[in-house]
Design a protein around this motif. Structure first.
Motif, PDB file in Angstrom:
ATOM      1  N   ALA A   1      59.136  38.575   5.368  1.00 35.61           N
ATOM      2  CA  ALA A   1      60.519  38.969   5.666  1.00 35.61           C
ATOM      3  C   ALA A   1      61.432  37.757   5.671  1.00 35.61           C
ATOM      4  CB  ALA A   1      60.567  39.672   7.023  1.00 35.61           C
TER       5      ALA A   1
ATOM      6  N   ALA B   1      61.978  36.662   2.222  1.00 41.47           N
ATOM      7  CA  ALA B   1      62.915  37.549   1.534  1.00 41.47           C
ATOM      8  C   ALA B   1      64.347  37.265   1.969  1.00 41.47           C
ATOM      9  CB  ALA B   1      62.561  39.002   1.819  1.00 41.47           C
ATOM     10  N   LEU B   2      64.496  37.055   3.288  1.00 42.61           N
ATOM     11  CA  LEU B   2      65.838  36.754   3.803  1.00 42.61           C
ATOM     12  C   LEU B   2      66.370  35.454   3.225  1.00 42.61           C
ATOM     13  CD1 LEU B   2      65.674  37.743   7.566  1.00 42.61           C
ATOM     14  CD2 LEU B   2      67.378  38.520   5.912  1.00 42.61           C
TER      15      LEU B   2
ATOM     16  N   GLY C   1      69.548  35.143   0.965  1.00 40.27           N
ATOM     17  CA  GLY C   1      70.640  34.261   1.388  1.00 40.27           C
ATOM     18  C   GLY C   1      70.934  33.205   0.351  1.00 40.27           C
TER      19      GLY C   1
ATOM     20  N   TYR D   1      70.386  33.413  -2.803  1.00 41.18           N
ATOM     21  CA  TYR D   1      71.032  34.028  -3.963  1.00 41.18           C
ATOM     22  C   TYR D   1      72.526  34.225  -3.699  1.00 41.18           C
ATOM     23  CZ  TYR D   1      72.587  37.665  -7.135  1.00 41.18           C
ATOM     24  OH  TYR D   1      73.313  38.392  -8.032  1.00 41.18           O
TER      25      TYR D   1
END
Lengths: 417, 205
Positions: B50, B53-54, B58, B60
């Motif tokens: 997670a 992914a965050l 972020g 991006y």
């Protein structure tokens, strides 16, 4: 019924999904894009106003004429896209004068007869302008030339003694030959150190007028005119004149005229073995001159109206927009001035419409002509406004030299008199 | 070309070699070392995923954030400076004979300050000095009076009635250094002619 392991797994998944969602939402909020509103309206709706264009769209000078037409088209499209004059959509009506005064006069009558025409951009040639001015003035139809440089068009035939405006409907954005000719003379005499000149012109209003203003200043500076000739612009064989130049001992040739003749003339002068530069005005400032004159044209000079494009941020934007619009032809020497001429008409129409409660008045032509006198805006070529004669108040000009097959700016001047 | 190809499964039929759809649910797949490790540290693994992914999201968004367009470059000095003729002026004390003076006003309309690093004129028989002496700086929105003093060094090399004489002024700002000719108009031309005439007449007399 799910077992304990499955419940734990689901709780983990829910927690992580929630965390991801919250994080994503937070980041999205932080990075929210301001797309803005891109108004793509190509139409102002309501009334359609026509901007006439008169220029040589065919023939030897069409490179300049088509640049004028396209640049006016770009101005009209830009005004429509911005909905610059509420309730008014602009369109253009371009007519070909083939650089002939008689065609120009016919075109002027045709544009006057079209009630939708509230302003005209053009013409290119001063001789054509002479034939059009009265037709437009009688109809109170405003005309803004991006390219005429003969001083008499605004300041009257006796401009050297007494300046007197003949036509109140005539304006121009280009600098006149009253400045261009002497500036060239100063450059040739002081910077190029040439003291003996052979002066040639094409007998036309522009060419003969420019040659005269050059000659007068060159003599005042102490230079000597070792020969003068007039050429027939309908021919391309200038070998006899070229031989006279060679035999005259001239250090430089000044040509008053346009590039279709100036190019071959330069080539034929160099072919005699005379290593003398040919100097001309804005009429030869086109890449076609270099193509016609050939490799030996290096060192030839031209003065042209305005500052070099790369020094004007507004001109850069114009160049980019012109490219994006996808016109087939170059905007050429007068593109920026043509855009500004058209925009001056758009500004005048805007003023008239706004003063009349958002509608065109019944005597719109007369009102637009009157409004033109006070138009003032930051254009492609700098600040655009007109003096009491209808001449541009922004008077800049530049000397260009042929270097490596292209025109390169070598000196710029600003008239502040 | 003709012949019978492989028989395709039709409605309500199934291919012989297709696996039974329910069979995967009935049997646990073989579990390797990595899978067993994952079972033991499921929470840590999922939390790490997670966070990754965050961070990726972020990153991006940061990379593609809307950015202010770069400010436009400052204008060329020649496009923001105006030099205009004022009138004749008193010649500064100590100026050599055959000198004359006049005032011009120099205005900077916008952009960064502009430095005048040289004032010249094109005629071989004239020399030029000015007060203030270059280099001097002028800020945008302000005007400065400059007194130009010309000294006739050789009368034969100065035109007595040039129609459009000018001053060559070297201008510099953070964008560029340029030499611009300022054509000061008919009043300047007349003043210059008469001053040169006076200077050279005095010389001959």
């Amino acid at each position: 019924m799910p077992g304990k392991g499955l419940i734990v797994r689901q709780r983990s998944l829910i927690a992580i999904t929630a965390a991801l969602a919250a994080g994503a939402l937070t980041l999205t909020a932080c990075g929210s894009r301001d797309n803005g509103k891109s108004s793509d309206s190509g139409s102002g709706g309501g009334t359609t106003v026509t901007i006439g264009v008169d220029a040589p769209l065919t023939g030897d000078l069409s490179a300049l004429g088509l640049g004028i037409k396209n640049s006016v088209d770009l101005a009209a499209k830009t005004a429509n896209k911005q909905n610059y004059v509420k309730g008014v959509t602009f369109k253009i009506e371009a007519l070909d004068d083939q650089a002939q005064p008689s065609s120009g006069q016919q075109n002027a009558s045709k544009l006057v007869a079209d009630n939708g025409v509230l302003g005209v951009v053009g013409p290119l040639n001063s001789s054509v302008a002479e034939s059009m001015q009265k037709v437009f003035d009688d109809a109170k139809l405003v005309e803004v030339s991006p390219a005429n440089t003969n001083p008499a068009l605004t300041q009257g035939p006796d401009w050297q003694k007494t300046k007197a405006r003949t036509y109140k409907s005539y304006f121009r954005t280009a600098t006149t030959d009253a400045i261009q000719g002497p500036f060239a003379a100063q450059y040739v005499y002081n910077d190029s150190k040439k003291k003996k000149v052979f002066v040639i012109d094409d007998k036309k209003t522009y060419g003969a007028g420019l040659a005269a203003t050059f000659t007068e200043e060159f003599k005042k500076l102490g230079g000597t005119v070792v020969g003068t000739e007039h050429i027939n612009p309908d021919t391309k064989d200038f070998s006899a004149v070229a031989t006279k130049v060679k035999n005259s001992g001239a250090e430089v040739v000044y040509y008053g005229g346009e590039y279709p003749q100036a190019g071959p003339l330069s080539k034929q002068i160099k072919a005699t073995g005379a290593k003398v530069p040919v100097v001309g005005g804005d009429g030869i400032f086109d890449p076609t001159f270099i193509k016609l004159a050939g490799a030996n044209s290096t060192g030839d000079l031209a003065t042209s109206v305005g500052a070099p494009v790369e020094q004007l941020p507004s001109a850069k934007e114009f160049v980019a927009n012109y490219k994006e619009a996808g016109y087939k032809e170059e905007y050429a020497a007068y593109g920026g001035y043509s855009y500004d001429s058209a925009w001056a008409i758009i500004e005048a129409v805007k003023k008239v419409v706004e003063d009349n409660g958002g509608k065109l008045p019944s005597d719109a032509r007369a009102k637009v002509t009157a409004a033109m006198q006070n138009v003032s805006f930051d254009g492609v070529t700098g600040k655009v406004s007109f003096d009491e004669f209808g001449d541009a108040t922004n008077k800049q000009l530049t000397v260009y030299a042929v270097e490596n097959g292209a025109w390169k700016p070598v000196k710029s001047g600003t008239y502040t008199g | 070309m003709s012949g019978i190809g492989p028989v395709e499964p039709g409605e309500d039929t199934s291919a012989w070699d297709a696996p039974e759809p329910a069979s995967s649910l009935l049997h646990d797949p073989p579990r390797g070392r990595l899978a067993r490790l994952y079972d033991r540290h499921r929470r840590v693994a999922l939390t790490a995923a997670a966070i990754a992914a965050l961070l990726a999201g972020g990153g991006y968004l940061y990379a593609t954030r809307p950015r202010q367009p770069p400010p436009p470059p400052p204008p060329y000095p020649s496009q923001v400076v105006e030099v205009a003729y004022l009138s004749s002026a008193a010649t500064p004390p100590g100026a050599p004979p055959r000198s004359f003076s006049f005032g011009v006003v120099l205005r900077v309309e916008s952009g960064p300050p502009v430095t005048v690093s040289r004032i010249a004129q094109p005629y071989a028989g004239l020399s030029v000095t000015s007060l203030p002496r270059p280099p001097f700086r002028t800020k945008a929105g302000s005007a400065r009076k400059v007194v130009i003093t010309m000294h006739v060094t050789e009368c034969g090399k100065v035109p007595e009635e040039a129609g459009l004489p000018f001053l060559d002024v070297t201008l510099r700002n953070t964008r560029a250094m340029q030499v611009q000719s300022f054509i000061l108009g008919p009043r300047y031309a007349q003043a210059l002619s008469s001053a040169v005439r006076v200077a050279c007449d005095d010389d001959s007399g």
